[in-house]
Scaffold this motif. Sequence first.
Motif, short mmCIF file in Angstrom:
data_model
loop_
_atom_site.label_atom_id
_atom_site.label_comp_id
_atom_site.label_asym_id
_atom_site.label_seq_id
_atom_site.Cartn_x
_atom_site.Cartn_y
_atom_site.Cartn_z
N GLY A 161 4.54 -3.60 4.98
CA GLY A 161 4.36 -2.34 4.19
C GLY A 161 3.25 -2.53 3.09
N VAL A 162 2.88 -1.39 2.54
CA VAL A 162 1.64 -1.27 1.50
C VAL A 162 2.36 -0.33 0.32
N LEU A 163 1.74 -0.30 -0.90
CA LEU A 163 2.05 0.60 -1.76
C LEU A 163 0.88 1.40 -2.05
N LEU A 164 0.98 2.83 -1.90
CA LEU A 164 0.06 3.87 -1.92
C LEU A 164 0.20 4.24 -3.64
N ASP A 165 -1.02 4.14 -4.21
CA ASP A 165 -1.09 4.23 -5.83
C ASP A 165 -0.53 5.71 -5.92
N ARG A 166 0.43 5.82 -6.83
CA ARG A 166 1.02 7.09 -7.43
C ARG A 166 1.83 7.85 -6.23
N LEU A 167 1.87 7.38 -5.13
CA LEU A 167 2.69 8.07 -3.93
C LEU A 167 3.72 7.13 -3.36
N GLY A 168 3.77 5.95 -3.68
CA GLY A 168 4.99 5.26 -3.18
C GLY A 168 4.64 4.45 -1.96
N PRO A 169 5.86 3.59 -1.50
CA PRO A 169 5.60 2.73 -0.55
C PRO A 169 5.72 3.22 0.97
N VAL A 170 4.71 2.82 1.73
CA VAL A 170 5.03 2.78 3.20
C VAL A 170 5.38 1.68 3.94
N VAL A 171 6.72 1.51 4.54
CA VAL A 171 6.88 0.38 5.13
C VAL A 171 7.28 0.68 6.80
N TRP A 172 7.20 -0.46 7.48
CA TRP A 172 7.51 -0.49 8.93
C TRP A 172 8.39 -1.60 9.32
N HIS A 173 8.72 -1.50 10.61
CA HIS A 173 9.47 -2.66 11.26
C HIS A 173 9.82 -2.23 12.68
N GLN A 174 10.73 -3.00 13.24
CA GLN A 174 10.87 -2.76 14.57
C GLN A 174 12.26 -1.69 14.70
N SER A 175 12.74 -1.32 13.87
CA SER A 175 13.84 -0.24 14.13
C SER A 175 14.08 0.24 12.50
N PRO A 176 14.44 1.60 12.85
CA PRO A 176 14.95 2.50 11.61
C PRO A 176 15.72 1.43 10.43
N SER A 177 16.61 0.89 11.02
CA SER A 177 17.47 0.14 9.84
C SER A 177 16.80 -0.86 9.57
N MET A 178 16.03 -1.58 10.04
CA MET A 178 15.23 -2.73 9.57
C MET A 178 13.99 -2.28 8.70
N ALA A 179 13.61 -1.19 8.98
CA ALA A 179 12.37 -0.64 7.79
C ALA A 179 13.22 -0.12 6.67
N SER A 180 14.19 0.66 6.84
CA SER A 180 14.94 0.93 5.54
C SER A 180 15.30 -0.29 4.58
N ALA A 181 15.89 -1.37 5.36
CA ALA A 181 16.30 -2.56 4.71
C ALA A 181 14.98 -2.92 3.80
N VAL A 182 13.88 -2.96 4.40
CA VAL A 182 12.59 -3.41 3.65
C VAL A 182 12.32 -2.50 2.55
N LEU A 183 12.50 -1.36 2.74
CA LEU A 183 12.04 -0.53 1.63
C LEU A 183 13.01 -0.57 0.41
N GLU A 184 14.34 -0.85 0.61
CA GLU A 184 15.39 -0.88 -0.09
C GLU A 184 15.19 -2.31 -0.80
N GLU A 185 14.82 -3.42 -0.50
CA GLU A 185 14.55 -4.61 -0.94
C GLU A 185 13.20 -4.48 -1.88
#
Length: 219
Positions: A161-185
């Motif tokens: 993932g990365v953090l966009l200044d003033r716009l928030g995170p963009v995260v990615w992974h091999q599945s929606p549930s895994m990407a969501s877990a990265v975002l939450e953590e």
Amino acid sequence: MNESQARAEICRIGTSLYMRGYVHASAGNISVRLDDGNILITPTDACLGNLVPQELALINSGGEQINGSPASKTVLLHRGIYSANNQVSCVIHTHASHLVSLSIRGIWNEADILPPITPYYVMKVGHIPFISYRRPGDPEVATMVIECINKAIKTGKPIRGVLLDRLGPVVWHQSPSMASAVLEELEETAKLWLMSNCQAAPLNDEQIEVLRSTFGAIW
């Protein structure tokens, strides 16, 4: 993941994130790369807590929309991430409050927006670079993120993932549930860091090395 499964999963993840306060209003977007290479993405200005499966935008590999409501303005960024890493099957972008606040208050450094203050941040998230401010939907953002992905792959420490200044995170992974877990953590670690007044001590080199050797953490 086939199209029917992906439509249902995007809506499920969107509702889950919205109900728990990780997204708000019409901010944020989710996409999934299908088995056939096409991309499903949430519509522009859609509320992630109220998605309708048949309204999700279906985009072909050339970037042309096949059906659904008009695609999110960030579709170019999503396509860029998929093109840079063929292991990625889901991308999630939100305006998560603590991470946006962190970008305004001041990140730890350009290569790592947060220090490694918890073991699960090291194991589940890893390095998160900072992307300087560009307007929402600016095509240059995709180029900047692709450069970060390529640089990380070359160093043997791929990013999630990365953090966009003033716009928030963009995260990615091999599945929606895994990407969501990265975002939450990631969001919860930003919350902890801000709660400590940005003073919490990071794990030391020895502690991180144990996480590498025991759990295969990439840090």
